[in-house]
Scaffold this motif. Structure first.
Motif, PDB file in Angstrom:
ATOM      1  N   ASN A 676       0.832  -1.216   0.000  1.00 49.90           N
ATOM      2  CA  ASN A 676       0.000   0.000   0.000  1.00 49.90           C
ATOM      3  C   ASN A 676       0.857   1.253   0.000  1.00 49.90           C
ATOM      4  O   ASN A 676       0.610   2.185  -0.757  1.00 49.90           O
ATOM      5  CB  ASN A 676      -0.882   0.038   1.254  1.00 49.90           C
ATOM      6  N   SER A 677       1.846   1.256   0.884  1.00 50.13           N
ATOM      7  CA  SER A 677       2.647   2.475   0.974  1.00 50.13           C
ATOM      8  C   SER A 677       3.419   2.678  -0.329  1.00 50.13           C
ATOM      9  O   SER A 677       3.592   3.816  -0.779  1.00 50.13           O
ATOM     10  CB  SER A 677       3.568   2.454   2.189  1.00 50.13           C
ATOM     11  N   ALA A 678       3.850   1.593  -0.969  1.00 48.04           N
ATOM     12  CA  ALA A 678       4.572   1.731  -2.245  1.00 48.04           C
ATOM     13  C   ALA A 678       3.641   2.295  -3.319  1.00 48.04           C
ATOM     14  O   ALA A 678       4.032   3.190  -4.080  1.00 48.04           O
ATOM     15  CB  ALA A 678       5.125   0.383  -2.677  1.00 48.04           C
ATOM     16  N   ILE A 679       2.395   1.790  -3.362  1.00 47.77           N
ATOM     17  CA  ILE A 679       1.437   2.293  -4.375  1.00 47.77           C
ATOM     18  C   ILE A 679       1.193   3.788  -4.159  1.00 47.77           C
ATOM     19  O   ILE A 679       1.183   4.588  -5.099  1.00 47.77           O
ATOM     20  CB  ILE A 679       0.113   1.503  -4.315  1.00 47.77           C
ATOM     21  N   LEU A 680       1.034   4.150  -2.884  1.00 45.46           N
ATOM     22  CA  LEU A 680       0.796   5.572  -2.579  1.00 45.46           C
ATOM     23  C   LEU A 680       1.964   6.432  -3.052  1.00 45.46           C
ATOM     24  O   LEU A 680       1.759   7.491  -3.640  1.00 45.46           O
ATOM     25  CB  LEU A 680       0.601   5.748  -1.077  1.00 45.46           C
ATOM     26  N   GLU A 681       3.149   5.946  -2.764  1.00 42.06           N
ATOM     27  CA  GLU A 681       4.348   6.698  -3.181  1.00 42.06           C
ATOM     28  C   GLU A 681       4.363   6.887  -4.696  1.00 42.06           C
ATOM     29  O   GLU A 681       4.563   7.997  -5.193  1.00 42.06           O
ATOM     30  CB  GLU A 681       5.604   5.911  -2.794  1.00 42.06           C
ATOM     31  N   ILE A 682       4.115   5.793  -5.410  1.00 39.11           N
ATOM     32  CA  ILE A 682       4.148   5.835  -6.878  1.00 39.11           C
ATOM     33  C   ILE A 682       3.083   6.789  -7.403  1.00 39.11           C
ATOM     34  O   ILE A 682       3.301   7.565  -8.327  1.00 39.11           O
ATOM     35  CB  ILE A 682       3.955   4.407  -7.450  1.00 39.11           C
ATOM     36  N   GLN A 683       1.928   6.750  -6.740  1.00 38.85           N
ATOM     37  CA  GLN A 683       0.827   7.624  -7.142  1.00 38.85           C
ATOM     38  C   GLN A 683       1.192   9.084  -6.910  1.00 38.85           C
ATOM     39  O   GLN A 683       0.975   9.935  -7.770  1.00 38.85           O
ATOM     40  CB  GLN A 683      -0.389   7.243  -6.318  1.00 38.85           C
ATOM     41  N   GLU A 684       1.752   9.349  -5.733  1.00 39.48           N
ATOM     42  CA  GLU A 684       2.070  10.742  -5.399  1.00 39.48           C
ATOM     43  C   GLU A 684       3.215  11.293  -6.245  1.00 39.48           C
ATOM     44  O   GLU A 684       3.297  12.485  -6.486  1.00 39.48           O
ATOM     45  CB  GLU A 684       2.385  10.868  -3.906  1.00 39.48           C
ATOM     46  N   GLU A 685       4.065  10.429  -6.694  1.00 40.28           N
ATOM     47  CA  GLU A 685       5.160  10.883  -7.562  1.00 40.28           C
ATOM     48  C   GLU A 685       4.677  11.149  -8.981  1.00 40.28           C
ATOM     49  O   GLU A 685       5.431  11.623  -9.817  1.00 40.28           O
ATOM     50  CB  GLU A 685       6.246   9.803  -7.639  1.00 40.28           C
ATOM     51  N   GLY A 686       3.442  10.789  -9.257  1.00 43.23           N
ATOM     52  CA  GLY A 686       2.897  10.991 -10.608  1.00 43.23           C
ATOM     53  C   GLY A 686       3.283   9.871 -11.562  1.00 43.23           C
ATOM     54  O   GLY A 686       2.990   9.924 -12.752  1.00 43.23           O
ATOM     55  N   ARG A 687       3.939   8.857 -11.046  1.00 44.71           N
ATOM     56  CA  ARG A 687       4.399   7.762 -11.912  1.00 44.71           C
ATOM     57  C   ARG A 687       3.227   6.947 -12.453  1.00 44.71           C
ATOM     58  O   ARG A 687       3.251   6.453 -13.572  1.00 44.71           O
ATOM     59  CB  ARG A 687       5.328   6.810 -11.132  1.00 44.71           C
ATOM     60  N   LEU A 688       2.192   6.838 -11.620  1.00 43.26           N
ATOM     61  CA  LEU A 688       1.033   6.034 -12.014  1.00 43.26           C
ATOM     62  C   LEU A 688       0.400   6.621 -13.286  1.00 43.26           C
ATOM     63  O   LEU A 688       0.057   5.894 -14.215  1.00 43.26           O
ATOM     64  CB  LEU A 688       0.028   6.017 -10.858  1.00 43.26           C
ATOM     65  N   LEU A 689       0.292   7.956 -13.292  1.00 48.07           N
ATOM     66  CA  LEU A 689      -0.290   8.628 -14.457  1.00 48.07           C
ATOM     67  C   LEU A 689       0.623   8.489 -15.671  1.00 48.07           C
ATOM     68  O   LEU A 689       0.164   8.245 -16.787  1.00 48.07           O
ATOM     69  CB  LEU A 689      -0.533  10.099 -14.124  1.00 48.07           C
ATOM     70  N   GLU A 690       1.923   8.616 -15.402  1.00 43.83           N
ATOM     71  CA  GLU A 690       2.889   8.468 -16.502  1.00 43.83           C
ATOM     72  C   GLU A 690       2.767   7.090 -17.138  1.00 43.83           C
ATOM     73  O   GLU A 690       2.735   6.956 -18.363  1.00 43.83           O
ATOM     74  CB  GLU A 690       4.314   8.605 -15.965  1.00 43.83           C
ATOM     75  N   LEU A 691       2.673   6.084 -16.266  1.00 36.45           N
ATOM     76  CA  LEU A 691       2.553   4.712 -16.769  1.00 36.45           C
ATOM     77  C   LEU A 691       1.277   4.558 -17.572  1.00 36.45           C
ATOM     78  O   LEU A 691       1.251   3.933 -18.621  1.00 36.45           O
ATOM     79  CB  LEU A 691       2.534   3.715 -15.605  1.00 36.45           C
ATOM     80  N   LYS A 692       0.214   5.163 -17.050  1.00 39.68           N
ATOM     81  CA  LYS A 692      -1.077   5.047 -17.738  1.00 39.68           C
ATOM     82  C   LYS A 692      -0.958   5.659 -19.137  1.00 39.68           C
ATOM     83  O   LYS A 692      -1.359   5.054 -20.122  1.00 39.68           O
ATOM     84  CB  LYS A 692      -2.155   5.735 -16.901  1.00 39.68           C
ATOM     85  N   ASN A 693      -0.394   6.842 -19.209  1.00 36.36           N
ATOM     86  CA  ASN A 693      -0.262   7.494 -20.516  1.00 36.36           C
ATOM     87  C   ASN A 693       0.611   6.670 -21.443  1.00 36.36           C
ATOM     88  O   ASN A 693       0.331   6.548 -22.629  1.00 36.36           O
ATOM     89  CB  ASN A 693       0.336   8.897 -20.358  1.00 36.36           C
ATOM     90  N   ARG A 694       1.658   6.105 -20.864  1.00 37.72           N
ATOM     91  CA  ARG A 694       2.594   5.351 -21.689  1.00 37.72           C
ATOM     92  C   ARG A 694       1.901   4.150 -22.338  1.00 37.72           C
ATOM     93  O   ARG A 694       2.114   3.854 -23.497  1.00 37.72           O
ATOM     94  CB  ARG A 694       3.738   4.872 -20.796  1.00 37.72           C
ATOM     95  N   TRP A 695       1.062   3.490 -21.569  1.00 40.97           N
ATOM     96  CA  TRP A 695       0.453   2.272 -22.097  1.00 40.97           C
ATOM     97  C   TRP A 695      -0.863   2.521 -22.826  1.00 40.97           C
ATOM     98  O   TRP A 695      -1.307   1.703 -23.612  1.00 40.97           O
ATOM     99  CB  TRP A 695       0.245   1.250 -20.976  1.00 40.97           C
ATOM    100  N   TRP A 696      -1.504   3.625 -22.536  1.00 34.79           N
ATOM    101  CA  TRP A 696      -2.837   3.847 -23.117  1.00 34.79           C
ATOM    102  C   TRP A 696      -2.815   4.638 -24.425  1.00 34.79           C
ATOM    103  O   TRP A 696      -3.516   4.312 -25.356  1.00 34.79           O
ATOM    104  CB  TRP A 696      -3.741   4.550 -22.090  1.00 34.79           C
ATOM    105  N   LYS A 697      -2.001   5.699 -24.429  1.00 36.28           N
ATOM    106  CA  LYS A 697      -2.050   6.601 -25.596  1.00 36.28           C
ATOM    107  C   LYS A 697      -1.511   5.911 -26.848  1.00 36.28           C
ATOM    108  O   LYS A 697      -0.442   5.303 -26.816  1.00 36.28           O
ATOM    109  CB  LYS A 697      -1.212   7.861 -25.324  1.00 36.28           C
ATOM    110  N   ALA A 698      -2.278   6.032 -27.930  1.00 37.10           N
ATOM    111  CA  ALA A 698      -1.835   5.435 -29.188  1.00 37.10           C
ATOM    112  C   ALA A 698      -1.040   6.470 -29.974  1.00 37.10           C
ATOM    113  O   ALA A 698      -1.231   7.673 -29.797  1.00 37.10           O
ATOM    114  CB  ALA A 698      -3.039   4.996 -29.995  1.00 37.10           C
ATOM    115  N   ASN A 699      -0.140   6.001 -30.842  1.00 41.86           N
ATOM    116  CA  ASN A 699       0.681   6.936 -31.622  1.00 41.86           C
ATOM    117  C   ASN A 699      -0.149   7.695 -32.650  1.00 41.86           C
ATOM    118  O   ASN A 699       0.048   8.873 -32.884  1.00 41.86           O
ATOM    119  CB  ASN A 699       1.807   6.187 -32.336  1.00 41.86           C
ATOM    120  N   THR A 700      -1.092   6.967 -33.252  1.00 39.43           N
ATOM    121  CA  THR A 700      -1.947   7.629 -34.243  1.00 39.43           C
ATOM    122  C   THR A 700      -3.385   7.572 -33.767  1.00 39.43           C
ATOM    123  O   THR A 700      -4.045   6.539 -33.899  1.00 39.43           O
ATOM    124  CB  THR A 700      -1.846   6.921 -35.608  1.00 39.43           C
TER     125      THR A 700
END
Ligand code: GLU
Length: 811
Positions: A676-700
C-alpha cells in the motif's frame, strides 16, 4: 506436624480443591500457583487460599485483545484437554468477530498431529491458530506444522501457555519475519526490581528461560508468606500447633492473620506486582507480549487490564521491519493476461510486459524485492465463495501458490472474503463495447430527411384538403363572384360574374404559398382569406422547421447505433452480448439486485453458442468480427485503451457501476501495508499517471468523426434536388407535348387537315424564330349550325375558349 502453610498441589485440580477446603477448616494458609477456575459461590469458602496465578477471566481478556489485533476473518482454537476448553470458554463466548472454529488436538499416542493440522490448512482454510496445550507439546506442534507448510508469514500461532518462553524456537528464529508466533508471559520487570535478598548476587535472567511460570509463582507465594509471617512475628511470637483433620480445632487467629497480611500487602515479586483480591485471587497483573524474532522470543509490548495491549514498537517500525524482511526475497506473482495490463513478451527478462508489470516493477524496486511471474491457470481471474471455494487467481493465493496477484483485477466483496487487497491503483466501471455505426453514404433524397414520411403524407393531404376547401368556400362566398376585370376576354358579357378561385387556381394559390412564392390570384372573401391566412401560418412553421433541420440531414451521413444503453441491449435479441468468463463483470450481472441486469445475465447464460470469452482481448476481437451482432461488456479503462487503437469501435452508454483494481495478496498477508505504501508513493510521484499514458495513448489517434465534412456539401448530399428538378422538368415537357398534341388534333379537325400536318405546321412555326406573335389561323367559314374553336393571339394562349360572332360556342 506443625505446618504453617500448605503449598500446591500443582497437578490435580481435584486434589487442589480438597486441600483448599481442608486448609479452610483448619485455618491454615494455602498457597497456590496454578490455574484453577473459581466457582463464585465457593470463593468465600476459599478464604485461606492465596492463588498467585492470574485469574482466567482476565487472562482471557488478554487473549481476546491479541486475537483482535490479528484482524482475522476466522480463527481455529485448538485445545489439548477439557481444562483448556474451560479456560478458553469465556474468551470464545465473548468473541463476536472473527469466526471461531473449535477443535481438540487428537489424542494420538505417537503425537502425530500432521493430518489434523493439514485439515485445518486445507479444509478449514484457517490461517490464525490459538493453541492451548502444555509447553512441552509446543515444539512438536510447530515442527509438524512446518512439515506440512503451515509455518510461513501467512500463518499465525498464538499459544496460551504462560510457559511459552521455555520453548526452544531456535530453528525458526532464522526465518526472520516468516514465522508468526505470539504469546504472553507474566511481567518479568519484577525480576530485576525485586528487593528479595535471595535474588541478590544472582543473574536470574540467565536462567529465566528454564523457569516455568508455576515455579516462579511458587517462589513468589513463599516469599509473600515469609513476609507476612515475619510481620506477624513482630506483634508477638507465633506458635505452629499440630493439627489434625480428626479434630474440629484449627490454627485460629495466627493463620487468618497471616493470610490477611498476604492479601492486603502488595509486593513486587518475580512475576511482577502482586496484588491479591480479598478472595485470594490475582486479578490485577501485567503480561509481556512475546513475538518470535531474529533473536528468539522478544517482548514487543505489554498487556494490562486497564490499558489493554500496548506495543512498544510503532506501526511505522513494524511496517519497516516487514519491508526489511521483504528485501532480497523473490515473490511469486500470478498474473492474468489482458492488454495493456499484462502481455506475454519474450523480449523482456520476466517474459511479460504491460502496465501491471511496470507497476509491480516499480513497487519491487522501491521495496527491493524480486518477482517471478506466472499466468493464472486458463487465465482465470476467479472469485471466492464459502460453498464452492476459491477459483482462478484467488485459488492460487489461498493455496499458497502465489504471494500476490496482479492484473486488471477488480476489488470485489466476494474476493475480499478470501484474500486481501491492496489500495486501489485504478478506478473504472462496466460499460459496453460495440462496433461504431458505419457511416451511411449520403442518400439521394436526403433533402426529404428533415421531415418524416408521415409528415410528408400529412402535408400532401393538407395541401389537397386546403385547396379543395378554398375552392368550395370561394364558390359559396358572394364576394368571390365579381365582374370580369380588364384582363377578361374581349367580348365578355358585363352581366356575367366570374369566380377567379376555380379549382386550378386554388391549387396554384396553395402551392404558391407553400413554396413561399405568392401568387397573382388572391382570395377576396373573409372566409377564403381566413383559409389563406391559416395556411400561411402552417406553411411558415413547416418551412422553418424543414429549413432548420435540413443542414443536419444534408451534411455527413447519419450514424445511427441500434443500441444506446444497456436497456436497449436487454430489449433485443439480435445483437448478442457477453463478458469475460471468469471476470467480475459477469459476477456483477449475476449478483445484481437490479431486475434488468439479472435478465441480461440470464440471456448471456442461455445464449448458444456461448457469449462468454476467455479474455478481454478475445471479447474485443469478437466485437470486431461479428459486424455489429455482438457487444462486449467491458470495463471502461479497457474500453479506453481499445478505442485509442480501434477506430471502428465505440463505447455505448455510460458506466453501469464503479469499482477499482487492486493487487491481491494472501489472506492476512503481512505485506499488504508495505505494498500500500509503495502504491501511494508511486501515485504521489505521478508515476502512475505516466505509466497510464505510456500504455494507453496510441501513436496515431483516431480521426474525429464529427469534424469530417462539416462545412461542404457535395453532389452526394444534394443530388436528389437535381433529380427532382429534372423529374419536374420532364413531367412539364410531357404535359406540354400532350397539350400540343391535343390542341393540334383539335385544330386539324377544325381545319380539315391531318394531325401530322397540323403538328408539323405548328412545330415549324415554334422553331422558326419569328418572334413571339403568331397569326391566327382562319378556319374555313362555317355554316351557321357549325361550331368552331378559334385561337386567340399567340401559341401560349391556346386555352382561351372564347366564342366569336357569327360563330357559335361549341356545345
Ligand atoms: N476486471 C475483471 C476482473 O477482475 C476482469 C475483466 C472483466 O470481467 O470485464 O475479474
Amino acid at each position: 506436624m506443625g505446618a504453617a502453610a500448605v503449598v500446591g498441589p500443582q497437578v490435580s485440580l481435584t486434589t487442589s480443591r480438597h486441600i483448599q477446603s481442608l486448609c479452610h477448616s483448619l485455618q491454615v494458609p494455602h498457597l497456590e500457583g496454578r490455574w484453577s477456575y473459581p466457582v463464585p459461590s465457593s470463593w468465600t469458602r476459599e478464604k485461606f487460599t492465596a492463588n498467585f496465578y492470574p485469574t482466567p477471566p482476565d487472562l482471557n481478556q488478554a487473549y481476546i485483545a491479541l486475537i483482535k489485533e490479528w484482524n482475522a476473518k476466522a480463527i481455529a482454537v485448538i485445545y489439548e484437554d477439557n481444562d483448556g476448553l474451560i479456560r478458553l470458554q469465556e474468551a470464545l463466548t465473548d468473541l463476536r468477530e472473527p469466526k471461531v472454529h473449535l477443535a481438540q488436538l487428537p489424542n494420538d499416542p505417537n503425537r502425530d498431529y500432521r493430518p489434523f493440522l493439514k485439515m485445518i490448512k486445507m479444509t478449514m482454510r484457517i490461517r490464525h491458530l490459538v493453541i492451548d496445550c502444555r509447553a512441552e507439546l509446543i515444539r512438536t506442534i510447530m515442527d509438524q506444522a512446518n512439515q506440512i507448510g503451515l509455518v510461513s508469514e501467512y500463518f499465525s500461532f498464538m499459544f496460551t501457555s504462560l510457559d511459552l518462553h521455555t520453548v526452544d524456537f531456535t530453528p525458526y528464529q532464522i526465518q526472520q519475519g516468516r514465522v508468526n508466533i505470539t504469546g504472553f508471559r507474566l511481567l518479568r520487570e519484577g525480576w530485576r526490581q525485586s528487593s528479595d535478598s535471595c535474588a541478590q548476587g544472582q543473574d536470574w535472567r540467565t536462567n529465566m528461560n528454564q523457569l516455568t511460570t508455576t515455579s516462579m509463582l511458587m517462589y513468589d507465594a513463599l516469599h509473600s508468606f515469609a513476609r507476612a509471617l515475619r510481620t506477624s512475628e513482630r506483634e508477638g511470637p507465633i506458635s505452629v500447633p499440630t493439627l489434625s483433620c480428626d479434630t474440629e480445632r484449627g490454627w485460629g487467629t495466627n493463620g487468618s492473620q497471616i493470610i490477611r497480611l498476604m492479601l492486603q500487602t502488595p509486593m513486587m515479586g518475580r512475576s511482577g506486582l502482586i496484588r491479591l483480591s480479598e478472595f485470594g485471587r490475582r486479578d490485577d497483573f501485567e503480561l509481556d507480549v512475546l513475538e518470535l524474532g531474529a533473536a528468539g522470543l522478544e517482548v514487543v509490548g505489554s498487556w494490562s487490564r486497564a490499558g489493554g495491549v500496548n506495543y512498544t514498537r510503532t506501526w511505522g517500525q513494524k511496517t519497516e521491519e516487514i519491508a526489511t524482511s521483504m528485501s532480497g526475497r523473490t515473490f511469486r506473482v500470478v498474473v492474468g493476461l489482458a492488454n495493456p495490463y499484462v502481455m506475454e513478451d519474450n523480449t523482456t527478462e520476466s517474459g511479460f510486459s504491460g502496465f501491471c508489470i511496470d507497476l509491480m516493477g516499480e513497487i519491487a524496486k522501491k521495496k527491493k524485492f524480486k518477482v517471478e511471474y506466472h499466468v493464472s491457470p486458463n487465465n482465470q481471474y476467479g472469485t471466492f465463495s464459502e460453498k464452492e471455494g476459491p477459483s482462478g487467481m484467488m485459488k492460487e493465493l489461498m493455496e499458497n501458490a502465489a504471494d500476490m496477484a496482479i492484473a486488471d483485477l477488480s476489488i470485489t466483496l466476494d474476493r475480499e472474503k478470501g484474500v486481501d487487497f491492496s489500495m486501489p491503483w485504478m478506478n473504472l466501471g462496466i460499460s459496453i463495447l460495440y462496433r461504431k455505426p458505419v457511416k451511411a453514404p449520403p442518400q439521394l433524397f436526403s433533402f426529404m430527411g428533415p421531415l418524416s414520411t408521415e409528415v410528408w403524407i400529412y402535408m400532401g393531404t393538407a395541401y389537397l384538403g386546403v385547396s379543395v376547401l378554398l375552392f368550395i368556400l370561394a364558390r359559396l362566398s358572394p364576394q368571390e363572384w365579381q365582374e370580369p376585370g380588364v384582363c377578361s376576354m374581349a367580348g365578355a358579357d358585363p352581366d356575367f360574374l366570374e369566380n377567379e378561385m376555380n379549382l386550378r387556381n386554388s391549387f396554384w394559390f396553395t402551392i404558391g404559398s407553400l413554396m413561399q412564392q405568392g401568387c397573382d390570384i388572391n382570395p377576396k372573401a373573409v372566409s377564403t382569406r381566413m383559409v389563406a391566412a391559416w395556411w400561411w401560418v402552417f406553411t411558415l412553421i413547416m418551412i422553418s422547421s424543414y429549413t432548420a433541420n435540413l443542414a443536419a440531414f444534408l451534411t455527413a451521413g447519419r450514424m445511427e447505433t441500434p443500441i444506446k444503453s444497456a436497456e436497449d441491449l436487454a430489449k433485443q435479441t439480435t445483437i448478442k452480448y457477453g463478458a469475460k468468463k471468469t471476470g467480475s463483470t459477469k459476477y456483477f450481472f449475476r449478483d445484481s439486485s437490479k431486475e434488468l441486469y439479472r435478465r441480461m445475465y440470464n440471456f448471456m447464460e442461455s445464449a448458444r453458442p456461448t457469449v462468454y470469452v476467455d479474455s478481454s482481448d478475445a471479447g474485443v476481437e469478437r466485437v470486431i468480427k461479428s459486424k455489429g451482432l455482438y457487444a462486449y461488456l467491458m470495463e471502461s479503462s479497457g474500453i479506453e485503451y481499445v478505442l485509442e487503437r480501434n477506430c471502428e469501435l465505440t463505447q455505448v452508454g455510460g458506466l453501469l457501476d464503479h469499482k477499482s483494481y487492486g493487487i491481491a495478496l494472501q489472506p492476512g498477508s503481512p505485506y499488504t501495508t508495505v505494498i500500500n505504501s509503495a502504491i501511494l508513493e508511486i501515485q504521489e510521484e505521478g508515476r502512475l499517471l505516466e505509466l497510464k499514458n505510456r500504455w494507453w495513448k496510441a501513436n496515431t489517434p483516431c480521426p474525429d468523426d464529427n469534424k469530417v465534412n462539416a462545412n461542404e456539401l457535395g453532389i452526394d448530399n444534394v443530388g436528389g434536388v437535381f433529380v427532382v428538378l429534372l423529374g419536374g422538368m420532364c413531367v412539364a415537357v410531357l404535359i406540354a407535348f400532350s397539350e400540343f398534341i391535343w390542341k393540334s388534333r383539335k385544330l386539324a379537325h377544325a381545319e380539315h387537315t391531318s394531325l401530322m400536318n397540323e403538328m408539323a405546321k405548328e412545330l415549324k412555326f415554334a422553331f422558326s424564330c419569328k418572334g413571339s406573335s403568331k397569326p391566327v389561323s382562319k378556319p374555313e367559314p362555317l355554316r351557321p349550325s357549325q361550331s368552331a374553336t378559334y385561337l386567340s393571339n399567340g401559341p401560349g394562349n391556346w386555352n382561351a375558349d372564347v366564342t366569336f360572332e357569327p360563330y357559335q360556342r361549341k356545345p
